[in-house]
Design an enzyme around this catalytic site. Sequence first.
Site, PDB file in Angstrom:
ATOM      1  N   GLY A   1       0.909  -1.107  -0.028  1.00 52.64           N
ATOM      2  CA  GLY A   1       0.195  -0.223  -0.083  1.00 52.64           C
ATOM      3  C   GLY A   1       0.875   1.301  -0.045  1.00 52.64           C
TER       4      GLY A   1
ATOM      5  N   GLU B   1      10.956  -2.365   6.614  1.00 53.33           N
ATOM      6  CA  GLU B   1      11.815  -1.677   5.758  1.00 53.33           C
ATOM      7  C   GLU B   1      12.637  -0.660   6.759  1.00 53.33           C
ATOM      8  OE1 GLU B   1       9.699   0.427   2.162  1.00 53.33           O
ATOM      9  OE2 GLU B   1       8.620   0.931   3.546  1.00 53.33           O
TER      10      GLU B   1
ATOM     11  N   GLN C   1      16.540   2.789  -6.007  1.00 55.42           N
ATOM     12  CA  GLN C   1      15.924   1.588  -6.262  1.00 55.42           C
ATOM     13  C   GLN C   1      16.918   0.351  -5.991  1.00 55.42           C
ATOM     14  OE1 GLN C   1      12.873   1.263  -6.457  1.00 55.42           O
ATOM     15  NE2 GLN C   1      12.620   3.739  -6.587  1.00 55.42           N
TER      16      GLN C   1
ATOM     17  N   ASP D   1       6.944  -5.637   5.962  1.00 60.30           N
ATOM     18  CA  ASP D   1       6.081  -4.342   5.808  1.00 60.30           C
ATOM     19  C   ASP D   1       6.629  -3.983   4.289  1.00 60.30           C
ATOM     20  OD1 ASP D   1       5.685  -1.634   5.684  1.00 60.30           O
ATOM     21  OD2 ASP D   1       6.739  -1.389   7.110  1.00 60.30           O
ATOM     22  N   ARG D   2       5.668  -3.981   3.068  1.00 63.77           N
ATOM     23  CA  ARG D   2       5.972  -3.738   1.871  1.00 63.77           C
ATOM     24  C   ARG D   2       6.491  -4.770   0.911  1.00 63.77           C
ATOM     25  NH1 ARG D   2       6.970   1.610   1.061  1.00 63.77           N
ATOM     26  NH2 ARG D   2       4.943   2.175   0.116  1.00 63.77           N
TER      27      ARG D   2
ATOM     28  N   ASP E   1       8.173  -1.814  -5.541  1.00 65.10           N
ATOM     29  CA  ASP E   1       9.479  -1.304  -5.976  1.00 65.10           C
ATOM     30  C   ASP E   1       9.583  -1.000  -7.586  1.00 65.10           C
ATOM     31  OD1 ASP E   1      10.631  -1.045  -3.306  1.00 65.10           O
ATOM     32  OD2 ASP E   1      11.115  -3.197  -3.535  1.00 65.10           O
TER      33      ASP E   1
HETATM   34  N1  LIG Z   1      -5.950   3.470  12.313  1.00 61.24           N
HETATM   35  C1  LIG Z   1      -5.443   4.460  12.443  1.00 61.24           C
HETATM   36  N2  LIG Z   1      -5.857   5.780  12.578  1.00 61.24           N
HETATM   37  C2  LIG Z   1      -4.902   6.774  12.649  1.00 61.24           C
HETATM   38  N3  LIG Z   1      -3.776   6.718  12.355  1.00 61.24           N
HETATM   39  C3  LIG Z   1      -3.033   5.682  12.088  1.00 61.24           C
HETATM   40  C4  LIG Z   1      -3.859   4.268  12.024  1.00 61.24           C
HETATM   41  N4  LIG Z   1      -3.029   3.194  11.707  1.00 61.24           N
HETATM   42  C5  LIG Z   1      -1.899   4.022  11.595  1.00 61.24           C
HETATM   43  N5  LIG Z   1      -1.999   5.450  11.696  1.00 61.24           N
HETATM   44  C6  LIG Z   1      -0.799   6.154  11.785  1.00 61.24           C
HETATM   45  O1  LIG Z   1      -0.670   6.659  10.270  1.00 61.24           O
HETATM   46  C7  LIG Z   1       0.885   7.018  10.262  1.00 61.24           C
HETATM   47  C8  LIG Z   1       1.204   5.849   8.882  1.00 61.24           C
HETATM   48  O2  LIG Z   1       1.267   4.612   9.654  1.00 61.24           O
HETATM   49  P1  LIG Z   1       2.559   3.407   9.128  1.00 61.24           P
HETATM   50  O3  LIG Z   1       1.828   2.253   9.820  1.00 61.24           O
HETATM   51  O4  LIG Z   1       3.562   4.178   9.468  1.00 61.24           O
HETATM   52  O5  LIG Z   1       2.186   3.505   7.448  1.00 61.24           O
HETATM   53  P2  LIG Z   1       3.179   3.117   6.390  1.00 61.24           P
HETATM   54  O6  LIG Z   1       3.968   2.097   7.158  1.00 61.24           O
HETATM   55  O7  LIG Z   1       2.077   2.408   5.348  1.00 61.24           O
HETATM   56  O8  LIG Z   1       4.032   4.101   5.884  1.00 61.24           O
HETATM   57  C9  LIG Z   1       1.410   6.404  11.698  1.00 61.24           C
HETATM   58  O9  LIG Z   1       1.808   7.910  12.234  1.00 61.24           O
HETATM   59  C10 LIG Z   1       0.356   5.898  12.289  1.00 61.24           C
HETATM   60  O10 LIG Z   1       0.596   5.801  13.630  1.00 61.24           O
HETATM   61  N1  LIG Z   2      11.230   1.401  -4.078  1.00 57.59           N
HETATM   62  C1  LIG Z   2      11.194   2.661  -3.575  1.00 57.59           C
HETATM   63  N2  LIG Z   2      11.475   3.817  -4.242  1.00 57.59           N
HETATM   64  C2  LIG Z   2      11.221   5.066  -3.830  1.00 57.59           C
HETATM   65  N3  LIG Z   2      10.900   5.333  -2.537  1.00 57.59           N
HETATM   66  C3  LIG Z   2      10.647   4.275  -1.645  1.00 57.59           C
HETATM   67  C4  LIG Z   2      10.715   2.908  -2.484  1.00 57.59           C
HETATM   68  N4  LIG Z   2      10.305   2.015  -1.148  1.00 57.59           N
HETATM   69  C5  LIG Z   2      10.126   2.756  -0.270  1.00 57.59           C
HETATM   70  N5  LIG Z   2      10.341   4.108  -0.394  1.00 57.59           N
HETATM   71  C6  LIG Z   2      10.048   5.244   0.473  1.00 57.59           C
HETATM   72  C7  LIG Z   2       8.507   5.685   0.718  1.00 57.59           C
HETATM   73  C8  LIG Z   2       8.727   6.307   2.322  1.00 57.59           C
HETATM   74  O1  LIG Z   2       9.169   7.503   2.218  1.00 57.59           O
HETATM   75  C9  LIG Z   2       9.644   5.240   2.688  1.00 57.59           C
HETATM   76  C10 LIG Z   2       9.260   4.120   3.558  1.00 57.59           C
HETATM   77  O2  LIG Z   2       7.872   3.672   3.097  1.00 57.59           O
HETATM   78  P1  LIG Z   2       6.629   3.459   4.011  1.00 57.59           P
HETATM   79  O3  LIG Z   2       5.446   3.173   3.034  1.00 57.59           O
HETATM   80  O4  LIG Z   2       6.429   4.582   4.802  1.00 57.59           O
HETATM   81  O5  LIG Z   2       6.955   2.013   4.734  1.00 57.59           O
HETATM   82  O6  LIG Z   2      10.710   4.670   1.718  1.00 57.59           O
END
Ligand SMILES: Nc1ncnc2c1ncn2[C@@H]1O[C@H](COP(=O)(O)OP(=O)(O)O)[C@@H](O)[C@H]1O
Ligand SMILES: Nc1ncnc2c1ncn2[C@H]1C[C@H](O)[C@@H](COP(=O)(O)O)O1
Length: 223
Positions: A19, A43, A66, A90-91, A96
């Site tokens: 996502g 990550e 990349q 996570d991802r 990518d």
């Molecule tokens: N259900 C939720 N409601 C509000 N904020 C949330 C919820 N789930 C996650 N967040 C917040 O959203 C932000 C992004 O979440 P994160 O899990 O780090 O996303 P990602 O890993 O996809 O980048 C974080 O600050 C997290 O605490």
């Molecule tokens: N493959 C990627 N190219 C560019 N940027 C990337 C890639 N994979 C992750 N990222 C970046 C996007 C965010 O700034 C951080 C971490 O991602 P998150 O969705 O918050 O876990 O890395």
Amino acid sequence: MNLRTKYNIPEDAIITIAGTVGVGKSTMTKSIAKALGFHTSFENVDHNPYLNKFYADFERWSFHLQIYFLAERFKEQKRMYEQGGGFVQDRSIYEDTGIFAKMHADKGTMTPVDYETYTSLFDAMVMTPFFPHPHVLIYLEGSVDDIIDRIQERGREMEQQTPLTYWEEMHKRYETWIESFTSCPVLRLNISDYDLLANEDDIEPIIAKIAAVIESNKSVHQL
Ligand SMILES: Nc1ncnc2c1ncn2[C@@H]1O[C@H](COP(=O)(O)OP(=O)(O)O)[C@@H](O)[C@H]1O
Ligand SMILES: Nc1ncnc2c1ncn2[C@H]1C[C@H](O)[C@@H](COP(=O)(O)O)O1
């Protein structure tokens, strides 16, 4: 009885969370891993030597970044399978190339030659019959406004300074990408249907859905 046993999730399962940036992958990774007693694979944002530079100058650093991500994810992939599974990741590695590299190539912030070099390396490493795919990819979706709010609230400076159009473009691409994604079974979850921060119990119905997807694709995964 823990939720893994209750829902008959194989102890060697590999679950990957996909996502757009900020949608809640890390939060979901932690919750599922806790509920199932699985390991996590995150990550590494804080120690990534290119990420800050990349956000400051896409053209200069997109290829380097990349290659770095590809190597890191491939190592993680290897670690997960060598340890016999039981991981939440996570991802996915598919994002990518399918999202990030493609977006930068299309937008002109990665040169055609660099993109070609990157995709040929990716295909040689990943698109082979020997590459193990996850049991399920959980795709998190939500409105672009909610996701941008989360990016802002999380407060990574490099992301906050990035124009909103970057996140809007990425959001659009994710929606198109998931429609044609076929590399492994998919479970789609909308972030407005659960709140893992406020209600820990919201994880159980999600585990039940994961189990159903794994069960219905059992024969496919064994092939
Ligand atoms: N259900 C939720 N409601 C509000 N904020 C949330 C919820 N789930 C996650 N967040 C917040 O959203 C932000 C992004 O979440 P994160 O899990 O780090 O996303 P990602 O890993 O996809 O980048 C974080 O600050 C997290 O605490
Ligand atoms: N493959 C990627 N190219 C560019 N940027 C990337 C890639 N994979 C992750 N990222 C970046 C996007 C965010 O700034 C951080 C971490 O991602 P998150 O969705 O918050 O876990 O890395």
